[in-house]
Each structure stands twice: as C-alpha cells, then as structure tokens.
Design a protein around this motif. Structure first.
Motif, short mmCIF file in Angstrom:
data_model
loop_
_atom_site.label_atom_id
_atom_site.label_comp_id
_atom_site.label_asym_id
_atom_site.label_seq_id
_atom_site.Cartn_x
_atom_site.Cartn_y
_atom_site.Cartn_z
N LEU A 1 -22.36 -25.81 7.60
CA LEU A 1 -23.12 -24.91 6.48
C LEU A 1 -24.74 -25.42 6.34
N ARG A 2 -25.05 -26.82 6.63
CA ARG A 2 -26.49 -27.03 6.92
C ARG A 2 -26.95 -26.17 8.07
N ALA A 3 -26.53 -26.09 9.22
CA ALA A 3 -27.00 -25.39 10.39
C ALA A 3 -27.01 -23.89 9.72
N GLY A 4 -25.87 -23.41 8.89
CA GLY A 4 -26.05 -22.07 8.66
C GLY A 4 -27.00 -21.65 7.66
N GLY A 5 -27.79 -22.58 7.16
CA GLY A 5 -28.99 -22.02 6.20
C GLY A 5 -28.51 -21.78 5.02
N VAL A 6 -27.56 -22.17 4.74
CA VAL A 6 -26.86 -21.94 3.19
C VAL A 6 -27.65 -22.71 2.12
N VAL A 7 -28.20 -21.89 1.27
CA VAL A 7 -28.80 -22.64 0.00
C VAL A 7 -28.41 -21.94 -1.28
N GLY A 8 -28.58 -22.19 -2.29
CA GLY A 8 -28.27 -21.68 -3.72
C GLY A 8 -29.32 -20.52 -3.75
N LEU A 9 -28.57 -19.34 -3.80
CA LEU A 9 -29.21 -18.20 -4.18
C LEU A 9 -29.44 -17.77 -5.56
N GLY A 10 -29.20 -18.56 -6.37
CA GLY A 10 -29.62 -18.19 -7.81
C GLY A 10 -30.91 -18.43 -7.95
N GLY A 11 -31.72 -18.95 -7.25
CA GLY A 11 -33.21 -18.92 -7.48
C GLY A 11 -33.87 -20.54 -7.18
N ALA A 12 -32.81 -21.62 -7.25
CA ALA A 12 -33.56 -22.66 -7.06
C ALA A 12 -33.50 -23.12 -5.26
N THR A 13 -32.76 -22.47 -4.73
CA THR A 13 -32.46 -22.56 -3.21
C THR A 13 -32.33 -24.05 -2.86
N PHE A 14 -31.53 -24.68 -3.15
CA PHE A 14 -31.12 -26.22 -3.11
C PHE A 14 -30.31 -26.12 -2.06
N PRO A 15 -30.21 -26.74 -0.80
CA PRO A 15 -29.21 -26.89 0.01
C PRO A 15 -27.69 -26.90 -0.31
N SER A 16 -26.95 -25.97 -0.04
CA SER A 16 -25.63 -26.11 -0.68
C SER A 16 -24.69 -27.29 0.07
N HIS A 17 -24.91 -27.50 1.38
CA HIS A 17 -23.70 -28.48 1.76
C HIS A 17 -24.16 -29.92 1.21
N VAL A 18 -25.34 -30.41 0.51
CA VAL A 18 -25.47 -31.62 -0.12
C VAL A 18 -24.71 -31.52 -1.55
N LYS A 19 -24.41 -30.22 -2.00
CA LYS A 19 -23.58 -30.14 -3.41
C LYS A 19 -22.30 -29.97 -3.13
N LEU A 20 -21.90 -29.83 -1.80
CA LEU A 20 -20.32 -29.60 -1.47
C LEU A 20 -19.90 -30.76 -1.06
N ARG A 21 -20.55 -32.01 -0.98
CA ARG A 21 -19.91 -33.20 -0.34
C ARG A 21 -19.11 -34.04 -1.27
N GLU A 22 -17.75 -34.29 -0.98
CA GLU A 22 -17.17 -35.10 -1.88
C GLU A 22 -17.80 -36.54 -1.93
N ASP A 23 -17.97 -36.87 -3.22
CA ASP A 23 -18.54 -38.20 -3.70
C ASP A 23 -17.26 -38.92 -4.74
N ALA A 24 -16.85 -40.13 -3.73
CA ALA A 24 -15.76 -40.76 -4.55
C ALA A 24 -15.85 -41.27 -5.89
N GLN A 25 -17.60 -41.50 -6.10
CA GLN A 25 -18.03 -42.04 -7.39
C GLN A 25 -17.83 -41.06 -8.40
N HIS A 26 -18.06 -39.67 -7.88
CA HIS A 26 -18.16 -38.72 -9.07
C HIS A 26 -17.53 -37.59 -8.45
N PRO A 27 -16.28 -37.58 -8.61
CA PRO A 27 -15.37 -36.49 -8.01
C PRO A 27 -15.66 -35.47 -9.00
N VAL A 28 -15.58 -34.25 -8.40
CA VAL A 28 -15.94 -32.82 -9.06
C VAL A 28 -14.61 -32.33 -9.44
N ARG A 29 -14.15 -32.25 -10.80
CA ARG A 29 -13.09 -31.78 -11.26
C ARG A 29 -13.15 -30.38 -11.50
N THR A 30 -14.36 -29.71 -12.24
CA THR A 30 -14.59 -28.45 -12.50
C THR A 30 -15.63 -27.92 -11.69
#
Lengths: 339, 539
Positions: free
Chosen positions: B131-160
């Motif tokens: 996804l990082r190589a695919g240039g996927v970023v947030g398209l809502g306007g902030a354009t933050f790289p999405s792969h960073v936000k899609l990473r599982e984090d044991a300390q902060h598991p995403v429930r919702t």
C-alpha cells in the motif's frame, strides 16, 4: 480574496442591535399607555444625545464615524437609559445621563466592545447618586394620578418644569411600589396592609406590571431570535424569585413575595435587556449563570436592605466588575480534555 | 443494528449548495496532453525520484518511491515521456512552488504490468508495504499515508473502524457520488481495512443530506462478508471532521494531542477505502481521483480526473468558468483555500474546485470590534472560547493563547462564520499558531547553539589542559604517571568552571557610563553579594 472561510452567516452587529430595539417596542407602547407620551420625549432626547455625542467622540478618537453610528449600539444604550429614568424627568437629566453613558462609560474606554461596565447603568447610577430626589420622583400612572397631564403639558413639564396653574406636583407624582414598600416597612407597617395601597397592582406595580409584562414579551422574542441565550434571564429571574420567595415564606409580614419582585421595578428590563449586554457580561455558559444569579441576589439585597428603592443598576455594575474573574474560572471543558 | 448517536458541541448550518454538482454521474475527463505531478502530494517525506528527464513511462509506473515510514509513492497517470523535473506552482495554501515531474502523454494510455494482490495469503506487513508503494493516502483532504494508519498496534488495538462519508463541507459532493455509484467497491476496500486492523466493528458515517448514498452503501454492505453498519448522522458542519464523527458515532473523544487509536478507533475517508480496493484487487496505484467542480462553471458535476491535470483544463471539462468568475478555491468554502493559479495540477488532496465570484463568496466588510456575544463559543465544535483566543492572538499574548488550548483548534471556520462583527477569527489563530511554532523553533535552535558553544569551550579548555598535562608528563618523565584519570577529571571540571566564568564575564554591564565613585560602590555591593552567596552555598 483572503483566507477561508469564504462564507459567513447573516447576523451582524447592526442586526443584533436593531432586534434589541425592536424587542423594546412592546414595552414602550405599554409605557405610553400607562404613563402617557412623556417617555417618547425622553427616548428622542436620549437618542439624539447618544448619536451626536458618539459621532463627536468617534471623530475626536479618529475612528470611522459611519459604521459605528450605524451599528445601533448607541441607540440601545440611549433607549435603555431613557426607559430606566422617571418618564417626566427634566430634559437635562436625560441629556446628562446619556452623555455620561456614551462619552465616559463607552467611548473613553475604547468604544463599542471595550466598555467593562454597562453604559446605560453607569449613566443611571451617576444620575441616581447626583440627583436622588428627581430620580425617585415618579409620575403616577395615568389611572392613579389626581390630575391628568396631556402630552403638551408633559412636554412643557419636561422642558421647563412648569405645570398648569391648577395642578400641583403632588397631584401627578406618586411613590413607586418599591419605594412605598420600603418606607412603609420602615414605619413598622405589615406587608398585608401596605399592599392594599392603590399603587399596587395584581402582582407588581399598578400599571408598571403591564410595562414589565411587555418587556417580558420582548425578551421572549430575543430568546426566540437567539439574540440572547436563556442563561442570563433564567438565572437572574430564578435567583430573584428564589430569595424573594424564600424570605416571604419565612416572614410574610416583612418580605414581599417572588411575584412582586419579578414584576416590579426594572426586573424584566434587567433580565432580558440590561444584564444580557454581551460586552460587559461574561461569555461562558456557567459564567452567565453565575453573573445573572449574582445580579438577582444583589438586586433583592439592595431593594430589601439598601438605601435605594431599586437595586438593578448597582447590582449590574457590581457584577460587571466580577466578569473577568467569572470568565477565568468558568472555562468549559475543551474537546478531548479532562475537566 | 444502528446504535445511538452522540452530539458534539456547536457546529453550524451553512447553505449546502450540493445539489448543483450532485445530480449527475461521475464523468471521466478526456486525457490531458501534459500532466504535472508534484512529488509531495501527502503528509510526510518527499519520495525518491525513480525516473529521469527523457524516460518513457507506462501508466501506473512508479515515478517516485516512498522514502521512510511516513511517505507515499507517486505513479504515472498515463503513458508518456518525462519532459522535465523542476519546481512548479502547486495547489497549496502557501502558494509556494515545489518539485514536480512533468509528463507528456503519448496518447496510448498503456498500462504497466500490474496485478491483484492475494492479501489474505500474504503477511500483513507485506500488504502494508504494498500500500505504501501504491501511493495510498487519505483522500479526505489530509493525505496522510494510509499504510501507517492500517498497521496493527498491540498497544492500541483498533476495535472500531470508521468510514467517513459525512462530507460536511458545502459544495463538495465527490464522496456522495462515489458512494452512490461505486458503493460495492468501497465496501471491498473496507473489508481489506477491517482485515488489516482486526477491527471488531465497522461503521460508515454519512450525513442525512445524502440519502441516496446512504441507501447505496446499505445495499452494498448487506452483500459484504463482514458486518458493516451504515449510520446516517445529522447534517451539521463540521460533522465530517474525524474527531467530530468519531464522537457522534461512538460517544468517545479523542484525547487532545493523541491519535484516535488511543481510544481504539481508526477513521478513513470512503474514497480512501475505494483506492485501497483498486490497488489490492486490481493492482492500480492511486493515479486519479473524483473531483467536484462547481460554483461559477457552466456544468457543475463530478469528474474522474487523472492526477496532474491542470485545474484550468478540468474546469474546461465542466463547461468552463463563467466570465464573472474571479478565481478558484480548492476544497470547500469553510476550510478550502484560494488557488495561486489555474495552472496548478490536480493532486491527491483535490476533492473540490469552486469557481468563485464576488457574489458567491462576497468579500468581508471591515471587521467591527468583538462584542463578546460568544456566538463563536457556541459554534465551536471543540468547545474553545474563540473570543478569548482572538483577544490573546491580537495582543500577541501567545502563551495565554496556548493556555486556552489554541492548538486544539481545528480551523473549521465555524467561529468566523457566525461572527456578527465579521472578524476573520481563524486567520488570527493561524497566525498565532505559526508565531508560537516559530518561537518554539527559535528557542530550540538557540538552546542547541548555546549548548554547543558551551561544549565547544569546555572541549577547547580540556584539550589545552591535556596538552599541558602531556608536556608536564614529558618533562617529568614516565615516572609521574600517577594521578591518571583523577587528574584528567579534575582538569575537565576546572575547564568547565572556567568556561562558566568566561560566560559570566560577557554578561553585559550597564554600569559603564556611571561616575567612578558609583561604579566603585556597585562593585562593592557586588562583592558583598558574591560573598553572601558563597556563604549560602557553603552552608
């Protein structure tokens, strides 16, 4: 073109002030109905004085004159002061009070938005302290007066203090209920007897309660138009009703009830038009509640124990002093922060 | 199915102006001749160039590769030749130029070899890397790289997992049309996101002024392999702000200065989910997006636009701007910005172009003084006291502004919108924020410089000592090799002390012009004070 946002809502300062003036109209109509057309003279005098002095001060302060005269705030001050004064007050009293309100209390502090004290109440307090006799000499409601003054007679009286030959001053003036109550209580009379006097109406002052009701009507319009929020009127009236109600419950012989306090003097004018002045009041919701409750309590204290029949002006001015403190200690919880 | 909704404080209801552009389907624009691709179309590091001037590239070919964790790649939107790599104006509020690749299209629009990814058969890390190589970023306007936000984090598991289809800004309808027309593909993307994050619950939030989009999404979600809720939320600007939408859907507030993962939530735009699907299931990197073109144009609507196409050409595709149009705003009227030129390209952040005119966005009348009416405070979605912040910003009382949580301001513009005095409040906050950041930076730099200087003086002194010691050793012969390390430490300490003393000396004296008698007196006082201080230290 500058930065976003590129659009804005329709409410401007002028719109706000105009709606406040509009909301005062029912009260003015009732006023004329009860006391005659003399108040229209006071309103006109105050308006002209306010606009002229505001214009001159703006010019002296090198500020743009037109936009600030058009904002309507000077008229609001003028009308509130004129409505707070006895309706047949001599012309110079109106002029002096308005001058003080606009020149000293408003413009010398920096003009619109910068006055820490409610200008109309400053003007009123100065007059009350300087000319206590005239300021407490209220004409009797037309229905109660022993002699009727026509509009021309009222004009003559306002400008030259002259009365028709067959009329004495006593014939057209009477104590206000707040005043009457105070002096009679001092004479150890019981409340039940006092309130039989002709100056009392159904709940407040005879005639005066009609004006007060009309102010309430205008106030409800301001609430509906979202010119004022509910906090200040509700907190002020609730506090006044609470202390008055509680004291009369404990000692009905010496303390007037909640209804009387709510519909006498400047209570309604204060609740919706005076205490709600945004510039000299607090901005936080909790702060508004505190501020208005403080005015309610002080109003009752001054009416009951103080040296003046009505306490609204001093209560408002005192609470104005507390505004920075109130604001600082009532900051609401910001999103994502703990309290 | 749909759980209770919550409220956030404040908000405003500006005229929506969405009907103009939302009525017609998304139109694919004709392929432009020339494409200008800024290297940085996202938040984070500038990607590394992979091509040179003169290279021929195919559609979807990598032009610049993500550099570091927070970065995103850039790809060729069509086949053609790289004609230049230089600084050009980009669509950014700063109006400053940035490095861009200019691609001359060859008209063949020939794809590079690309294929779908069997994401469930790969380790999650490999999918994120893709996804990082695919240039996927947030398209809502902030354009933050999405792969960073899609990473599982044991300390902060995403429930919702929250999908943002609120689109609360007036005029903008690109997400609306995307949801209406490509709901199934958005849902495919949501499934991938849910899988990567391991979220228990997925909710799509859509404002209730988009019933068709909500219905389309509901229909598509019903066919999904995972349970996805579609929640219609009340139309209230800025209900599409990530923190506001999270609050409305979950009742939780993202703590100040923290990320949504802190409370077990992650939020993406629906268009981002769409691009995730296009990339994973079709191998197509982000080379185009849907853009709303509206305002003073002949045919307002939504367009599928290759990245890099100039705004001027895009506006032509919408029938051209009306003669009275005076410029172009990118984004919505509440948070967008005026484009420095119509020649700037469409980038990943371009969700909407509004041809503006004075009757559409009238210039503000001169500001009146603040009358403390607190309408701004009532409208603030963050529950700030904008009138206080304004006062502090105006008087450059920046510390106080920070105390009153200036940095929690999301610059949504609600305060400016409602201000009866027409004070451009947000501009004051932007100014105050930049002033504070600049001051912080300057202070950091000064601290660093001072530390360096002190260290340098100490080092010079130490070296001098060491040389002296060496000379002494030589003179005394090898036998004097006794005190060793102890002496060295003492020497360093002495050097530090001297450096301190030197520093003290350069403290400016303002007593130089005084008569000698007074100077003597001052010197006497100083000496006595020194003595007292020393005594205190000894005690």
């Amino acid at each position: 073109m500058s930065q976003s946002p590129y659009i804005s809502g329709s409410t401007s300062v002028s719109v706000i002030m105009l709606k406040v003036l509009l909301a005062l109209v029912p009260g003015i109509v009732a006023y004329v109905w009860v006391f005659g057309g003399g108040v229209l003279v006071s309103l006109t005098l105050a308006s002209i004085t306010a606009l002229v002095s505001e214009g001159v001060m703006l010019k002296l302060r090198n500020r743009p004159v037109r936009p600030f005269l058009m904002d309507g705030s000077a008229l609001v001050t003028a009308w509130l002061l004129a409505l707070a004064l006895p309706p047949l007050a001599p012309w110079w009293l109106v002029v002096v009070g308005t001058l003080f309100a606009i020149v000293i209390a408003k413009q010398l502090y920096g003009g619109l938005g910068y006055n820490p004290f409610n200008p109309a109440m400053v003007g009123y307090a100065v007059l009350l302290i300087s000319f206590p006799v005239i300021m407490t000499q209220w004409p009797a409601p037309l229905a109660l007066a022993h002699a009727q003054l026509g509009f021309a007679d009222q004009l003559h009286y306002i400008f030259s203090r002259g009365l028709p030959v067959d009329v004495q001053v006593d014939a057209i003036t009477s104590a206000t209920p707040l005043d009457y109550l105070k002096t009679q209580l001092k004479l150890q009379h019981a409340l039940a007897d006092i309130s039989q006097a002709p100056v009392f109406g159904v709940v407040g002052a005879k005639g005066g309660e009609l004006v007060t009701g009309a102010y309430l009507l205008g106030g409800l319009y301001l609430l509906q138009q979202r010119i004022v929020t509910w906090h200040i009127p509700v907190a002020f009236l609730a506090m006044l009703a609470l202390v008055a109600g509680a004291s009369s419950l404990l000692d009905p012989v010496h303390y007037a009830g909640a209804g009387f306090h709510l519909f006498s003097g400047a209570s309604m004018l204060c609740a919706f038009f005076i205490a709600t002045d945004p510039i000299s009041g607090p901005t936080t919701p909790k702060g508004k509640l505190l501020f208005a409750a403080g005015i309610g309590l002080l109003t009752w204290l001054i009416r009951t124990y103080g040296g003046y029949p009505d306490g609204v002006a001093f209560a408002v001015l005192f609470m104005n002093i507390c505004v920075p403190l109130i604001d600082a200690y009532t900051q609401p919880r910001v999103f994502g922060h703990k309290l | 199915m749909i759980s209770t909704l919550f409220k956030f404080h404040g908000g405003v209801h500006p005229p929506e102006h969405k009907l103009e552009s939302a009525a017609t389907p998304i139109v694919e624009v004709p392929l432009p001749q020339r494409l200008v691709l800024p290297l940085r179309q996202h938040v984070g590091n500038v990607p590394k160039l992979q091509v040179a001037v003169g290279d021929h590239v195919l559609k979807g070919q990598l032009l610049a590769i993500a550099d570091g964790m927070i970065s995103a790649s850039v790809h060729a939107p069509t086949s053609g030749t790289i004609v230049s790599i230089d600084e050009q104006l980009i669509p950014h509020a700063s109006g400053l130029p940035d490095l861009c690749i200019t691609l001359q299209a060859d008209g063949e629009d020939r794809w590079v070899e690309h294929r779908a990814l069997e994401y469930r058969d790969l380790p999650k890390a490999a999918v994120l890397e893709a996804l990082r190589a695919g240039g996927v970023v947030g398209l809502g306007g902030a354009t933050f790289p999405s792969h960073v936000k899609l990473r599982e984090d044991a300390q902060h598991p995403v429930r919702t997992l929250i999908l943002n289809g609120a689109e609360c800004e007036p005029y903008i309808t690109c997400d609306d049309r995307l949801m209406r027309e490509r709901a199934d593909q958005i849902v495919r993307g949501i499934e991938i996101m849910q899988y990567l994050l391991g979220a228990e619950r997925c909710v799509v939030g859509i404002e209730d002024n988009k019933p068709e989009a909500a219905q389309a999404m509901r229909d598509a979600c019903r066919l999904s392999s995972i349970p996805i809720e579609v929640a219609t939320v009340p139309t209230l600007y800025p209900g599409g702000g990530a923190k506001q939408l999270i609050k409305v859907l979950t009742g939780l507030e993202v703590p100040s200065g923290k990320l949504p993962t802190e409370i077990g939530v992650q939020c993406f735009n629906v268009a981002t989910a769409y691009t995730v699907h296009r990339f994973i299931h079709h191998g197509e990197p982000v080379i185009s997006r849907v853009v709303t073109v509206t305002g003073k144009v002949a045919r307002p609507g939504n367009f599928e636009v290759p990245l890099g196409m100039s705004i001027a050409e895009l506006v032509q595709a919408a029938g051209g701007a009306a003669p009275e149009s005076t410029g172009f705003v990118m984004g919505g009227p509440m948070m967008g910005f005026n484009l420095p030129s119509a020649e700037v390209p469409v980038v990943k952040a371009t969700n909407c172009i509004i041809a503006s005119a004075p009757d559409l966005f009238p210039p503000l009348p001169p500001a009146m003084p603040c009358i403390r009416c607190a309408r701004c405070a009532d409208a603030c979605p963050v529950n700030l006291q904008p009138q206080e912040l304004y006062w502090f910003a105006k008087s450059s009382n920046l510390e106080k502004a920070r105390d009153y949580h200036l940095f929690d301001c999301i610059e949504c513009g609600c305060c400016s919108y409602v201000c009866p005095s027409r004070i451009p409040l947000v501009q004051y906050y932007r100014y105050a924020k930049s002033e504070i950041l600049a001051a912080d930076k300057a202070k950091q730099a000064a601290d660093l410089a001072r530390e360096r200087n002190e260290f340098r003086l100490a080092r010079i002194e130490r070296e001098k000592q060491e040389r002296a010691a060496k000379h002494a050793q030589k003179a005394a012969g090898a036998k004097a090799d006794v005190a060793g390390d102890e002496a060295k430490k003492a020497a360093i300490a002495a050097a530090m002390a001297r450096a301190q003393a030197q520093k003290a000396e350069v403290v400016p004296q303002n007593t130089a012009d005084l008569p000698p008698a007074v100077q003597e007196e001052i010197a006497g006082i100083d000496a006595r004070r020194e003595a007292v201080n020393e005594e205190k230290q000894e005690n």
